[in-house]
Design an enzyme around this catalytic site. Structure first.
Site, PDB file in Angstrom:
ATOM      1  N   GLU A  86       0.861  -1.195   0.000  1.00  0.00           N
ATOM      2  CA  GLU A  86       0.000   0.000   0.000  1.00  0.00           C
ATOM      3  C   GLU A  86       0.886   1.231   0.000  1.00  0.00           C
ATOM      4  OE1 GLU A  86      -3.417   0.508   0.286  1.00  0.00           O
ATOM      5  OE2 GLU A  86      -4.146  -1.545   0.571  1.00  0.00           O
TER       6      GLU A  86
HETATM    7 ZN    ZN Z   1      -6.674  -0.381  -3.259  1.00  0.00          ZN
END
Ligand code: ZN
Length: 365
Positions: free
Chosen positions: A297
């Protein structure tokens, strides 16, 4: 991001795709669908047969009728699946995959050769081309070239990262990629996302990337799934160590929530969750093939900001180096030597519980 609760309609707006490549490989960090196709074709051509680029038309097209593109490189027995931009507004991820393919297609380095002998890489640089064009997290369902609408006239949207589920497969994207995955039967997978802003626990430092697994390690589900509770932690620790060596020191574990309420996610409909669980939808995966999978992320997104000429380069390179390290660790077998308990050394907030499909399960459940 994996977390729920983002309105897609509000996110629709101008598409901040960068300038087109005009025949050069000098891609903007924010690669458009057209940029991606052009870049893939350039990479294939300069790779002299090493990188194979193709559409997945035989498996299906997007809701709006766009072709999905994939690339394959390497001749080894271990198959690794890399996917990016399942959420259409999480854009730097696509560029990182293209950069990686370019390296594998053009570098004659010993390390690259070794990886290509041990691995076959299946890369999907843009899972959600419609969402990318609309700059939305979700995609929109279409029927005969028109958006499908609910009773109050609102277009129907789908989070593609919740759609690999028994009650799912609402979007054509999901079925096409699921069928392709079931044909490939990868040994490992990595999924690239962006998140909003957070700080590394105990510091004021902004997190530049979080490492995660969508079925939480030591959580309600994963410890009962093959040996993936260890393998996924080993994969994360290996990438964490490698990125630290490269000078990326603001990496932590992926958690959702804020303040003193931080949760790990344990969701079953996520694409990489379904991969680990060996979902057999419509008998398309009758052997219940499964593979361990982690996700990255990256900080910032086109909704909340945090992206810019300077940080884009830094963040794209971070993704690229993280991916390359993961592949190297799989190829060399070094990931298997990592102590999985070192996962506890990756910075994280005190755990309040697990965010599951059916609500919060408290820590120590
Ligand atoms: Zn995502």
């Amino acid at each position: 991001m994996f977390s729920a609760g983002v309105s897609s309609a509000a996110a629709a707006g101008t598409v901040p795709g960068g300038p087109s490549t005009n025949g050069e490989m000098n891609l903007s960090s924010l690669v458009t669908y057209e940029d991606m196709i052009k870049a893939l074709k350039d990479i294939e051509q300069t790779s002299q047969g090493k990188v194979e680029v193709f559409t997945l038309d035989e498996y299906g097209k997007s809701e709006q009728g766009r072709s999905f593109y994939a690339a394959k490189v390497g001749t080894g027995p271990v198959k690794v699946w890399i996917q990016a931009q399942i959420h259409g507004d999480e854009k730097l991820t696509t560029r990182a995959v293209l950069d990686l393919l370019k390296t594998f297609g053009s570098s004659g380095g010993k390390d690259i050769k070794a990886m290509l002998n041990n691995l076959t890489i299946y890369a999907v640089p843009m899972y959600n081309p419609d969402g990318s064009m609309m700059n939305t997290r979700t995609t929109m369902l279409y029927d005969n070239g028109e958006p499908k609408r609910n009773d109050s006239g609102k277009p129907l949207t789908v989070d593609l990262n919740r759609d690999w589920a028994t009650a799912g497969f609402k979007a054509k994207e999901s079925l096409a990629f699921y069928k392709y995955w079931a044909d490939v039967k990868p040994d490992y997978a990595v999924d690239l996302h962006h998140q909003g802003f957070k700080t590394v626990y105990g510091t004021n430092e902004s997190t530049s990337m979080s490492l995660g697994v969508s079925l939480a390690p030591d959580g309600p589900t994963l410890p009962n799934v093959k040996d993936y509770n260890d393998v996924t932690r080993q994969m994360q620790v290996y990438v964490y160590d490698a990125l630290k060596q490269y000078g990326y020191t603001h990496i932590d574990r992926y958690q959702v929530g804020d303040g003193d309420k931080r949760y790990e996610i344990d969701i079953k409909g996520g694409v990489v969750s379904a991969m680990m669980l060996g979902l057999n939808y419509n008998n398309l995966n009758p052997t219940h093939h499964s593979n361990p999978a982690i996700f990255f992320e990256t900080k910032g997104n086109t909704r909340e900001g945090g992206l810019g000429q300077k940080s884009n380069g830094y963040l794209t390179k971070q993704n690229y180096l993280g991916l390359k390290a993961l592949l190297e660790g799989i190829s060399s077998g070094k990931i298997a030597q990592v102590n999985p308990d070192r996962w506890g050394d990756i910075p994280a907030y005190p755990l309040a519980g697990y965010q599951t499909d059916s609500g919060i399960v408290p820590a120590g459940y």
